[in-house]
Design a protein around this motif. Structure first.
Motif, PDB file in Angstrom:
ATOM      1  N   SER A  50      53.509  43.214  62.375  1.00  0.00           N
ATOM      2  CA  SER A  50      54.739  44.081  62.195  1.00  0.00           C
ATOM      3  C   SER A  50      54.897  44.803  61.004  1.00  0.00           C
ATOM      4  CB  SER A  50      56.099  43.091  62.593  1.00  0.00           C
ATOM      5  OG  SER A  50      56.033  42.180  61.514  1.00  0.00           O
ATOM      6  N   PRO A  51      53.873  45.502  60.552  1.00  0.00           N
ATOM      7  CA  PRO A  51      54.083  46.228  59.081  1.00  0.00           C
ATOM      8  C   PRO A  51      55.221  47.235  59.399  1.00  0.00           C
ATOM      9  CG  PRO A  51      52.388  47.109  60.393  1.00  0.00           C
ATOM     10  CD  PRO A  51      52.899  45.919  61.353  1.00  0.00           C
ATOM     11  N   PHE A  52      55.780  47.761  58.258  1.00  0.00           N
ATOM     12  CA  PHE A  52      56.702  49.002  58.311  1.00  0.00           C
ATOM     13  C   PHE A  52      56.586  49.814  57.073  1.00  0.00           C
ATOM     14  CE2 PHE A  52      58.836  45.232  56.003  1.00  0.00           C
ATOM     15  CZ  PHE A  52      59.132  45.789  54.897  1.00  0.00           C
ATOM     16  N   LEU A  53      57.153  50.857  57.257  1.00  0.00           N
ATOM     17  CA  LEU A  53      56.892  52.121  56.256  1.00  0.00           C
ATOM     18  C   LEU A  53      57.761  52.954  56.436  1.00  0.00           C
ATOM     19  CD1 LEU A  53      54.859  53.672  54.382  1.00  0.00           C
ATOM     20  CD2 LEU A  53      54.225  54.822  56.381  1.00  0.00           C
ATOM     21  N   ARG A  65      57.969  60.766  48.718  1.00  0.00           N
ATOM     22  CA  ARG A  65      58.309  59.527  48.175  1.00  0.00           C
ATOM     23  C   ARG A  65      57.953  58.317  49.215  1.00  0.00           C
ATOM     24  NH1 ARG A  65      60.978  57.639  43.493  1.00  0.00           N
ATOM     25  NH2 ARG A  65      61.299  59.563  43.064  1.00  0.00           N
ATOM     26  N   VAL A  66      57.375  57.489  48.834  1.00  0.00           N
ATOM     27  CA  VAL A  66      57.107  56.422  49.693  1.00  0.00           C
ATOM     28  C   VAL A  66      58.429  55.174  49.183  1.00  0.00           C
ATOM     29  CG1 VAL A  66      55.881  54.337  50.553  1.00  0.00           C
ATOM     30  CG2 VAL A  66      54.833  56.762  49.782  1.00  0.00           C
ATOM     31  N   THR A  67      59.331  55.060  50.137  1.00  0.00           N
ATOM     32  CA  THR A  67      60.462  54.192  49.799  1.00  0.00           C
ATOM     33  C   THR A  67      60.473  52.755  50.523  1.00  0.00           C
ATOM     34  OG1 THR A  67      61.473  54.757  51.968  1.00  0.00           O
ATOM     35  CG2 THR A  67      62.084  56.293  49.800  1.00  0.00           C
ATOM     36  N   ASP A  68      59.483  52.659  51.485  1.00  0.00           N
ATOM     37  CA  ASP A  68      59.228  51.171  52.130  1.00  0.00           C
ATOM     38  C   ASP A  68      58.017  51.013  52.437  1.00  0.00           C
ATOM     39  OD1 ASP A  68      62.449  50.043  52.052  1.00  0.00           O
ATOM     40  OD2 ASP A  68      62.306  52.080  52.987  1.00  0.00           O
ATOM     41  N   TYR A  69      57.393  49.796  51.925  1.00  0.00           N
ATOM     42  CA  TYR A  69      55.939  49.709  52.503  1.00  0.00           C
ATOM     43  C   TYR A  69      55.778  48.082  52.640  1.00  0.00           C
ATOM     44  CZ  TYR A  69      51.239  49.296  53.246  1.00  0.00           C
ATOM     45  OH  TYR A  69      49.926  48.775  53.675  1.00  0.00           O
ATOM     46  N   GLU A  70      55.379  47.584  53.657  1.00  0.00           N
ATOM     47  CA  GLU A  70      54.859  46.248  53.894  1.00  0.00           C
ATOM     48  C   GLU A  70      53.750  46.189  54.968  1.00  0.00           C
ATOM     49  OE1 GLU A  70      53.878  42.733  53.518  1.00  0.00           O
ATOM     50  OE2 GLU A  70      55.843  43.267  52.153  1.00  0.00           O
ATOM     51  N   ALA A  71      52.590  45.632  54.546  1.00  0.00           N
ATOM     52  CA  ALA A  71      51.351  45.662  55.371  1.00  0.00           C
ATOM     53  C   ALA A  71      51.456  44.586  56.340  1.00  0.00           C
ATOM     54  CB  ALA A  71      50.347  45.171  54.468  1.00  0.00           C
ATOM     55  N   MET A  72      52.370  43.528  56.248  1.00  0.00           N
ATOM     56  CA  MET A  72      52.248  42.464  57.461  1.00  0.00           C
ATOM     57  C   MET A  72      53.692  42.359  57.969  1.00  0.00           C
ATOM     58  SD  MET A  72      49.382  41.358  57.580  1.00  0.00           S
ATOM     59  CE  MET A  72      49.689  39.818  58.643  1.00  0.00           C
ATOM     60  N   GLY A  73      54.724  42.901  57.301  1.00  0.00           N
ATOM     61  CA  GLY A  73      55.998  42.611  57.805  1.00  0.00           C
ATOM     62  C   GLY A  73      56.435  41.072  57.670  1.00  0.00           C
ATOM     63  N   ASP A 131      58.037  53.894  45.263  1.00  0.00           N
ATOM     64  CA  ASP A 131      59.097  52.893  45.142  1.00  0.00           C
ATOM     65  C   ASP A 131      58.606  51.421  45.630  1.00  0.00           C
ATOM     66  OD1 ASP A 131      60.429  55.026  44.205  1.00  0.00           O
ATOM     67  OD2 ASP A 131      61.800  54.875  45.912  1.00  0.00           O
ATOM     68  N   ALA A 132      57.669  51.206  46.405  1.00  0.00           N
ATOM     69  CA  ALA A 132      56.895  50.212  46.892  1.00  0.00           C
ATOM     70  C   ALA A 132      56.240  49.426  46.096  1.00  0.00           C
ATOM     71  CB  ALA A 132      56.474  50.153  48.382  1.00  0.00           C
ATOM     72  N   ALA A 133      55.737  48.134  46.293  1.00  0.00           N
ATOM     73  CA  ALA A 133      55.026  47.335  45.283  1.00  0.00           C
ATOM     74  C   ALA A 133      53.562  47.904  45.548  1.00  0.00           C
ATOM     75  CB  ALA A 133      54.869  45.639  45.718  1.00  0.00           C
ATOM     76  N   TRP A 134      52.995  48.293  46.514  1.00  0.00           N
ATOM     77  CA  TRP A 134      51.656  48.699  46.329  1.00  0.00           C
ATOM     78  C   TRP A 134      51.555  50.257  46.031  1.00  0.00           C
ATOM     79  CZ3 TRP A 134      48.803  51.121  51.354  1.00  0.00           C
ATOM     80  CH2 TRP A 134      47.561  51.183  51.166  1.00  0.00           C
ATOM     81  N   ARG A 135      51.098  50.021  44.639  1.00  0.00           N
ATOM     82  CA  ARG A 135      50.873  51.527  44.173  1.00  0.00           C
ATOM     83  C   ARG A 135      50.211  52.656  44.759  1.00  0.00           C
ATOM     84  NH1 ARG A 135      55.569  51.202  42.581  1.00  0.00           N
ATOM     85  NH2 ARG A 135      55.146  53.342  41.146  1.00  0.00           N
ATOM     86  N   ASP A 136      48.987  52.314  45.464  1.00  0.00           N
ATOM     87  CA  ASP A 136      48.067  53.007  45.981  1.00  0.00           C
ATOM     88  C   ASP A 136      48.631  53.732  47.232  1.00  0.00           C
ATOM     89  OD1 ASP A 136      46.137  53.559  44.292  1.00  0.00           O
ATOM     90  OD2 ASP A 136      45.188  51.758  44.888  1.00  0.00           O
ATOM     91  N   ALA A 137      49.922  53.289  47.728  1.00  0.00           N
ATOM     92  CA  ALA A 137      50.548  53.843  49.110  1.00  0.00           C
ATOM     93  C   ALA A 137      50.878  55.223  49.015  1.00  0.00           C
ATOM     94  CB  ALA A 137      51.918  53.104  49.267  1.00  0.00           C
TER      95      ALA A 137
END
Length: 377
Positions: free
Chosen positions: A299-302, A286-294, A218-224
């Motif tokens: 402070s990344p989050f997943l 399912r990947v619901t949340d992802y951010e490499a930098m936060g 569901d996150a922007a990074w499709r390869d997550a």
């Protein structure tokens, strides 16, 4: 800059040459780029090959490997099928294949790099035996006055390839499961459920045959989804209690069964996979949340959910949900802060798998205690 990266990797590797009685012949495939940033996969492949050669392994010459790719029209470097594993062993006489992926690559400050590699034997069934990840961030070891901040990927690339080569060499010597270690509470899943009946049956029977499918994103990074699934393969394999199938073998079966995964596997699709691979479990999620930098660097989050389906019983037998941030429970002076999103991913997946493994070990310990009591009344 890329030539300097390769040169640095070779110089660092050459200083730690290890001699082995029998050189293991390895086909080092070019890594798959999962970053979307055009990472230099061929230069990284060369650095991996040099690091392995420095430890006594014998990488297959690139010309021979490319000739094999042309003969068999191999284009997908993300996995290997049973047929391809058998063919490369027979034709090039390698003992196995090293498959890798670049999971993170950033050239501007702060620089980031993450590599994941796995070893697949060039034998019938393409058995998967070892897998590990090396993830680094320029600010992971800042030290006093920022002296430990890394300003060049020429340092991070050799560091990552050396770590993977050392890990594989150690596994090759020990030929056993990776050390389980203790998982911090911050990485344990927020919710977890498992069927007690299944846990007891799995603890008493043979190791279950497991496949891990790419997670829906569901996150922007499709390869997550591929990265999270890869970490599940890694940590399920590391338990030593499950037979995890090579993802390339699974992909070939999906293509043969014409299964298109859009929103997780359905029961008919799971039945089709079982007919082809004789499976016990299918793990997806399912990947619901992802951010490499936060919200700030470091402070990344997943967040992700995971589900396992018992194929013979045709029902879900365990599920979990995990969420974490790199700056969760950070101590004084930033101690325990996780800068790399891939390190955070690895630790959260390890926490989910460790929780499952604990559930399986409880019935085993009870069984062992009962057997000991029977033997010593």
């Amino acid at each position: 800059m890329l030539l300097r990266i390769v040169a640095a990797a070779w110089l660092c590797a050459a200083s730690t040459v290890a001699f082995t009685a029998e050189r293991t012949r390895i086909a080092v495939f070019p890594p798959v780029d999962r970053t979307g940033r055009s990472s230099p996969v061929e230069q990284i492949r060369e650095a991996l090959a040099r690091s392995l050669a420095a430890r006594g392994f014998a990488p297959l010459p690139q010309a021979e490997m490319e000739d094999f790719f042309r003969r068999h029209r191999i284009r997908d470097m993300g996995g290997i099928s049973e047929e391809t594993a058998r063919a490369i062993g027979e034709e090039t006489h390698v003992d196995g294949v090293l498959l890798s992926s670049v999971d993170d690559w950033e050239t501007v400050e702060p620089q980031r790099l993450a590599l994941t590699s796995r070893w697949v034997a060039a034998a019938p069934g393409a058995p998967l035996a070892w897998m590990d990840t090396s993830a680094h961030h320029a600010q992971e070891r800042p030290g006093a006055f920022g002296r430990g901040v890394v300003n060049s990927l020429e340092i991070l690339v050799p560091r990552a390839t050396e770590e993977l080569a050392d890990s594989f060499a150690a596994f090759n010597i020990a030929t056993g499961a990776q050390h389980r270690g203790r998982v911090a509470r911050r990485f344990r899943p927020g919710s977890f459920a498992v069927s007690p009946e299944w846990a007891a049956a799995a603890a008493a029977g043979r190791p279950p045959r497991v496949v891990v499918l790419p997670f829906v994103v569901d996150a922007a990074w499709r390869d997550a989804g591929e990265v999270v699934a890869s970490q599940f393969v890694r940590w399920l394999l590391a338990t030593g209690d499950m037979e995890v199938l090579e993802p390339g073998v699974v992909r070939a079966a999906l293509l043969e069964a014409r299964v298109i995964q859009e929103d997780g596997p359905s029961l008919p699709q799971a039945d089709a996979l079982r007919a082809l691979l004789d499976l016990d479990l299918v793990v997806s999620g399912r990947v619901t949340d992802y951010e490499a930098m936060g919200s700030a660097p470091g402070s990344p989050f997943l967040g992700f959910s995971a589900l396992a389906i018992d194929i013979p019983r045709r029902q879900a037998i365990w599920s979990s949900f995990s969420f974490g941030r790199g700056d969760d429970r950070v101590g004084m002076f930033g101690h325990a802060r996780i800068h790399s999103s891939i390190t955070l991913t690895s630790e959260l997946v390890r926490g989910a798998v460790a929780t499952l493994d604990d559930e399986l070990r409880t019935p085993r310990s009870r069984k062992g205690a009962a057997a000991e009591k029977a033997a010593n009344p």
